[in-house]
Structures are given as C-alpha cells and as structure tokens.
Design an enzyme around this catalytic site. Sequence first.
Site, PDB file in Angstrom:
ATOM      1  CD1 TRP A 106      -2.075  -2.184   1.939  1.00  0.00           C
ATOM      2  CD2 TRP A 106      -2.924  -1.354   0.041  1.00  0.00           C
ATOM      3  NE1 TRP A 106      -3.058  -3.042   1.497  1.00  0.00           N
ATOM      4  CE2 TRP A 106      -3.591  -2.556   0.346  1.00  0.00           C
ATOM      5  CE3 TRP A 106      -3.285  -0.652  -1.106  1.00  0.00           C
ATOM      6  CZ2 TRP A 106      -4.611  -3.074  -0.462  1.00  0.00           C
ATOM      7  CZ3 TRP A 106      -4.298  -1.169  -1.920  1.00  0.00           C
ATOM      8  CH2 TRP A 106      -4.946  -2.359  -1.590  1.00  0.00           C
ATOM      9  CG  ASP A 177      -2.907   3.984   4.471  1.00  0.00           C
ATOM     10  OD1 ASP A 177      -3.915   3.820   5.186  1.00  0.00           O
ATOM     11  OD2 ASP A 177      -2.708   3.330   3.418  1.00  0.00           O
ATOM     12  CE  LYS A 201      -8.236  -2.602   5.582  1.00  0.00           C
ATOM     13  NZ  LYS A 201      -8.134  -3.638   4.566  1.00  0.00           N
TER      14      LYS A 201
END
Length: 364
Positions: A106, A177, A201
């Site tokens: 990511w 992030d 999440k």
Amino acid sequence: MGKFTSRIYNFNAGPAMLPTEVMEKAQGEFLNYQGSGMSVMEMSHREAHFQSILDESLASLRTLLQIPERYGVVYFPGGATLQFSAIPLNYLAAGESADFAQTGVWAAKAFLEAQKFYPGVKSIFDGKPSGYMEIPEITDDLISDKAKYVYITSNNTIYGTRYGKIPKVKKTPLVADMTSELLSRKLNIEDFSVIFAGAQKNIGPSGLTIVIYDKEKLPLQKHPIPNLMNYALMEKSGSVYNTPPTYSIYIANLVFQWLLKKGGLEVMEKENEEKAALLYSSIDSSSLYTAPVPPNNRSVMNAIFRLKDTALDKAFLEGAESAGLCGLKGYRDVGGFRASIYNAMPKSGIETLISYMKEFERKA
Ligand SMILES: Cc1ncc(COP(=O)(O)O)c(C=O)c1O
C-alpha cells in the site's frame, strides 16, 4: 451457497467483521429510522435526519480521538486509494517533493501514485528486499531537507507489521495511512499532520474514507485540484459536496457510539493488545505454526502465521472454514495465513481459533 445458520468468526482483512451489536441496531432501524418512515439508505443527504447522523458521527470521532479544533475531519468517497492521489495534489506544488517509507504494497502504491504527478518524491525506505518484514526507524536525520512531508503506512495489513511507536518527527509533517488500525489504539493526533483511513476494517462499510488534517502546519495548495479530492472544498461543504456514502456514514456512527459505550480507545487498545498477545504466544509456543514477523514489528490487527509443514495448508484452511473460522487465507503474494483481529473480533473468536489450531496440531 453458505451453510451457516448464525454469525461466524470472520477473520477477513477487509471488508471485515463489524460489531454484532452495531449490526443488530442497524437491523432494528433498517426499515424505519427513528420514525422517519424510511431507511437511512433511502434518505436525502440534505435532510435533517441524515444531517444529525453526520454531525453526531463527526463529533463522536473528535471525542474518541481527542482531535484538536485546528484539525479538519472530513469524509471522502473513493476508498483509501483516492488519498494516494489526493495527498500529493493537496500538499505539493510543481517541483516539490515528499519522502515515503515503503513498508508494504500500500505504501509502494502511494509512492508510485505521488511520483506520477511529482517525479521528485523520494523513497527513504524500501522493505521489499526483506519481504516487508522490517519497520524503519524514522528520525529527522533520515528525512530529506526538502521533503514537504514524510509518508508512512502505520499498520501494514498484508504483511502484519506496524510501527509499535509512532515516529516522532520534528522537522517534517507526518502523513499516515492508518486504514487498518485507526480507532484500535490511542493516538496523539498532534504527532500527525494528516491521517487517513478507509472505513472497511475498524470503522464501517467500504467506500468511505476518513481524513483528519492539521489546517495550520501543512499548508494546502491553491492550484486546481479535482473537487472530490480537494480538502478545503470538501471540508467547507461539510463532507456533502456531492452525495456521500450515506449508509456507510450511518454505520460508522453506530460503530463510534459502540466504542464510546465501551469506554473509548484506551479500553479498546488494552483489549486488542490482549487478544493479539494471546494469539501470538500460542503460535510462538507451538511446533507446527510460526509467526514470521519479528516480535517488535508485529501488528496487533493482522497476525500472520505459517504452517511449518505447508503440505497441511489446505487441510488447515478447510477445517477452519467448516468450524466457522473464516477469512484466514494469507494475501496472495505472502501465502500462509492471516488472522485479522480488528476491534469487532471478540476475545472468544481468538480463543476458538487457538483451540482449533491446537486440535489441528495434535492431530497433525
Ligand atoms: C493500509 C491500506 N491502505 C490502503 C488500502 C486501500 O484501501 P481501498 O481499497 O479502500 O482503496 C488498504 C486496503 O486494504 C490498506 O490495507
């Protein structure tokens, strides 16, 4: 298709398990939200019922994370990935640069996206050669003098690593992030200039992203930025510049109320540490399973483990799934197994997983 008559323990990395209490509350008001005669899903984003959900959610998020007044808190569409483009566009002028710590796929994607628009951005750490098992120590010395910000992924969902301690950088604003860990531990928001997290999440349904940004420390660019990525515009319009993902915001608000009722992030952090310690210590003391991540770098949200005898992988997974322990397959490039144990995973889920693992090992 499915065979389960009740809810399973869902270890998926995301979209992930949400608290059953939240799902029941949503179910109870699904058809008629608080006497409105309609579902939140059917409501105008400009009407009073939805506005009060939106206001309550933003205020609750501020309370949970103790977000100082000078930070903007905005909902964006487009998932966490949209922020890979939005952050450089909002914060860098032509020819400027930022530093990136590539601790996983990511972070690498965020780096490549920024590089597309700002070729001068710099990678200050590349974990690929170590299979992304390492977490760098980010100090002022490591950061380039001309970097406008330094970018990290605080928890690496795929590799099961995290920054145990958030880097304390003084000279350069920190952008993080936090998709796979926001709301799982206490934070000092002032350590960051920008935090963003996709909801799927610990927060709610996918497609919604939270951005928390310091309006003073890191100046926003005045150049043209696509509207739906423009921090100043999205904040000014109260997160409703266009039709936002209304139902996702509603569920996120229910999750925030659930967290507040539980006692907030201090309680959550303690529960999460306990759950992860239980699982990792059971893996470490077994002769069949191994946890490849060095202990100091281990994620509390995504626990990676492998079977020493990979010939047993298929049987392990099939047995787990029929016992209602689902979503344990590791990411395709990593293999092995991953138990994503976000806020909503109860301790009983970890205990059931450990019992299954022990029984499987006994029979192996
Ligand atoms: C740390 C991290 N960042 C970014 C993303 C991408 O999120 P999205 O699919 O919402 O764009 C994910 C997805 O799992 C993630 O785990």
